[in-house]
Design a protein around this motif. Sequence first.
Motif, mmCIF file in Angstrom:
data_model
loop_
_atom_site.group_PDB
_atom_site.id
_atom_site.type_symbol
_atom_site.label_atom_id
_atom_site.label_comp_id
_atom_site.label_asym_id
_atom_site.label_seq_id
_atom_site.Cartn_x
_atom_site.Cartn_y
_atom_site.Cartn_z
ATOM 1 N N LEU A 111 47.509 35.993 61.344
ATOM 2 C CA LEU A 111 46.582 35.156 62.115
ATOM 3 C C LEU A 111 45.174 35.222 61.515
ATOM 4 N N GLY A 123 45.069 30.755 67.692
ATOM 5 C CA GLY A 123 45.374 32.100 68.160
ATOM 6 C C GLY A 123 44.742 32.210 69.524
ATOM 7 N N ALA A 124 45.325 31.507 70.497
ATOM 8 C CA ALA A 124 44.647 31.347 71.781
ATOM 9 C C ALA A 124 44.291 32.687 72.416
ATOM 10 N N CYS A 125 45.134 33.694 72.247
ATOM 11 C CA CYS A 125 44.819 34.983 72.878
ATOM 12 C C CYS A 125 44.184 35.932 71.873
ATOM 13 N N GLU A 126 43.851 35.412 70.711
ATOM 14 C CA GLU A 126 43.182 36.182 69.666
ATOM 15 C C GLU A 126 43.960 37.429 69.254
ATOM 16 N N GLY A 127 45.237 37.242 69.096
ATOM 17 C CA GLY A 127 46.035 38.326 68.542
ATOM 18 C C GLY A 127 46.456 39.384 69.536
ATOM 19 N N CYS A 129 49.026 39.201 71.485
ATOM 20 C CA CYS A 129 50.452 39.062 71.776
ATOM 21 C C CYS A 129 50.650 38.504 73.186
ATOM 22 N N ALA A 130 49.832 37.554 73.561
ATOM 23 C CA ALA A 130 49.924 37.033 74.924
ATOM 24 C C ALA A 130 49.963 35.519 74.973
ATOM 25 N N CYS A 131 50.268 34.841 73.852
ATOM 26 C CA CYS A 131 50.302 33.385 73.974
ATOM 27 C C CYS A 131 51.431 32.695 73.210
ATOM 28 N N SER A 132 51.666 32.988 71.986
ATOM 29 C CA SER A 132 52.675 32.323 71.140
ATOM 30 C C SER A 132 52.142 31.119 70.374
ATOM 31 N N THR A 133 50.827 30.894 70.427
ATOM 32 C CA THR A 133 50.273 29.783 69.653
ATOM 33 C C THR A 133 50.190 30.117 68.158
ATOM 34 N N CYS A 134 50.479 31.375 67.788
ATOM 35 C CA CYS A 134 50.425 31.751 66.376
ATOM 36 C C CYS A 134 51.824 31.846 65.785
ATOM 37 N N LEU A 170 55.523 36.122 65.594
ATOM 38 C CA LEU A 170 54.143 35.777 65.919
ATOM 39 C C LEU A 170 53.263 36.199 64.747
ATOM 40 N N CYS A 172 50.202 36.867 64.529
ATOM 41 C CA CYS A 172 49.234 37.941 64.760
ATOM 42 C C CYS A 172 49.899 39.314 64.727
HETATM 43 S S1 FES Z 1 47.444 34.914 68.912
HETATM 44 FE FE1 FES Z 1 48.327 34.936 70.872
HETATM 45 S S2 FES Z 1 50.238 35.781 70.427
HETATM 46 FE FE2 FES Z 1 49.344 35.765 68.474
#
Ligand code: FES
Lengths: 202, 471
Positions: A111, A123-127, A129-134, A170, A172
């Motif tokens: 990421l 990287g909506a949750c900035e790494g 591990c809480a979104c899956s946009t990466c 993911l 990130c």
């Molecule tokens: S940035 Fe959100 S899970 Fe990787």
Amino acid sequence: MSSAIAASRGMPSLTKLTSLYLRVPSAKAAPLRSFSSIARNPGSLCPGKPGNLISHKPWTTSNPPRYFSASAVSLHGHVDPPKAGEELYVTFIDKEGDEHKIAVNKGDNLLTIAQAHDIEMEGACEGSCACSTCHVVVEDEEMFDKIPEATDDENDMLDLAFGLTETSRLGCQIVMTPELDGLRVKLPSATRNMQASNFGKK
Amino acid sequence: MAVIGSGPAGFYTSYKVMSKIENSVIDMYEHLPVPFGLVRFGVAPDHPEVKNCQDKFQEVAESPRFNFIGNISIGDHDGALPLRSLVPHYDAILFAYGASRDRKLNILGEDTLKGIYSARAFVGWYNGLPEYSNLTPDLTQGEEAVVIGQGNVALDVARILLQGVDVLRSTDITENAIETLKKSKVKRVRVIGRRGPLQAAFTIKEVRELVKLPSVAFHPVDTSLIPEDISKLPRPPRRIMEVLKKGGNASISTAPRSWSLDFCLSPKSFNPSKVLPDQLGSMSFEKTTLSPDPFHPTAKAIGTSEIIDVPSSLAFRSIGYKSEALPGFEEIGVPFDNCLGVIPNDHLGRVINDNDGWSTSGGGAQIPGFYCAGWVKRGPTGVIASTMDDAFSTADSIAEDWYAKVPFINQGHKSCLGWEGIKEEAREKNCRRVTWEDWKKIDKVEKERGQENGKEREKFTRVEDMLAVLD
Ligand code: FES
């Protein structure tokens, strides 16, 4: 759908625009006054067309657009360029199928690498591990097996990812190590296709 | 372009439009003085990492091409701006105002008994949404609570009731909520759905989190509703079934609190308590069976006429949110599908005529210049990732239309002044605009107030208090 993707071809990402902006010295000197006064200052936006909020006008040097301010850059992952001889390579294959081969350091995650190189990965949750946009798809199965196994948390987020595959991870959560040198990952295709079934469900 | 609503759908669409259409300028209207919609008022306080997307929104908002117009609602009431006043000043208007109503059960006792709350109100209350700052839920009437509905909001409510306040103390939950939760007597929460585990709307992260809570036991689920051989299920449902079958570590006999997922029960009535006739005492449910295939995600619940009573002094209704039309839609020719609670669109965010069957065909004539994103576009479901994808698809449509030179709102007119053209009227209507700089001041004070209590932030829960920071 395909035409929408085609339209995005060649469009610079926001981060790319930021760096373009930074290379325009005159624009950099512009003081940041209140937003509305700048944005509504017709001269600064599109000369001669005061009312036109979204302009068809292509960007020329005489008409530099104002893009995001310099402070925005710090929000993106910062990665140090690798030392000569120690670089590892990772290739991102973007939504248009274009390949980006990047030399990176051991310890960088995909990421941060993608964001530092203007590759379109959110990287909506900035790494965290809480979104899956990466979400990325590892191209080679053997390489996939070399990546330390995903945790429950990562798999839980992947389960919500659009276009989940057997070799999805993911970004990130993938940290570059010498074993992963030469890694190739694909970014899953652009947008979730909003089909009628989405409405039918209710 | 004007954007109505400042939640993730509005921000992600703005972000993409701004990067695809050079020189585009966004005016974002928000009825509260503070931005971010459900990221601020919906995401659970103990999930701060989900709120990290605010950094991206912040970055978007800092652009000189972006104007935050907070504290201005759209409508005809005092202090609001009519939608028709916006139309002459923009090329495009994006509706991204979300879902402001919750669905009701419409069963006996729902409106008369004490102890019944909408999950939306409860979540809004503990997250400091001004609309619900006076909710003061009473959690002291008994030990048993039910949550009706099995989506992630239902699980959020269950988790907040069960996990104990210590975990929440450092979060941005309101101080008021902490005080109320401290006094809570709730020990047993039932999360009840009409259908089975394979039809439930919750996602795996949320259910795993609850199952794993250290001092909260999880009652075993009815395994007849889970296929014997789960290895053939697609990966996401298979992994959820694994979590449900495995259960938690806390023991039901010793854990101070417990919860369960109860399936195949359809709510029939709220019944008064035997002691206090105006207080909820139990709920009646009709048992259901699933048809035609109980393991298929689209199976339907069929009533069996068998009624059971579930003791409960507290009930939360969490069967989904609903969007409403904005006042003034009709006047400017924007349709609204009241049945689905969405704006008719081509599934890519272009507002279209609501001809019969639009939702299945996606066909219909485009109404130039109007777009939608988020829950008013596709209905109230989805996590941040799906909202983002969906917002990007709307932005793609806007950019595509723009470059294809299809008509926008004020084709040929050069009067698109945006906010500059409206602010005079806004002043006359007693609207007080809050800018992004203003929000940053409110933000700073909230964080400082939080720091005093060792919290991430202490939100203002009343609009007056937010505005007082700026005086
Ligand atoms: S940035 Fe959100 S899970 Fe990787």
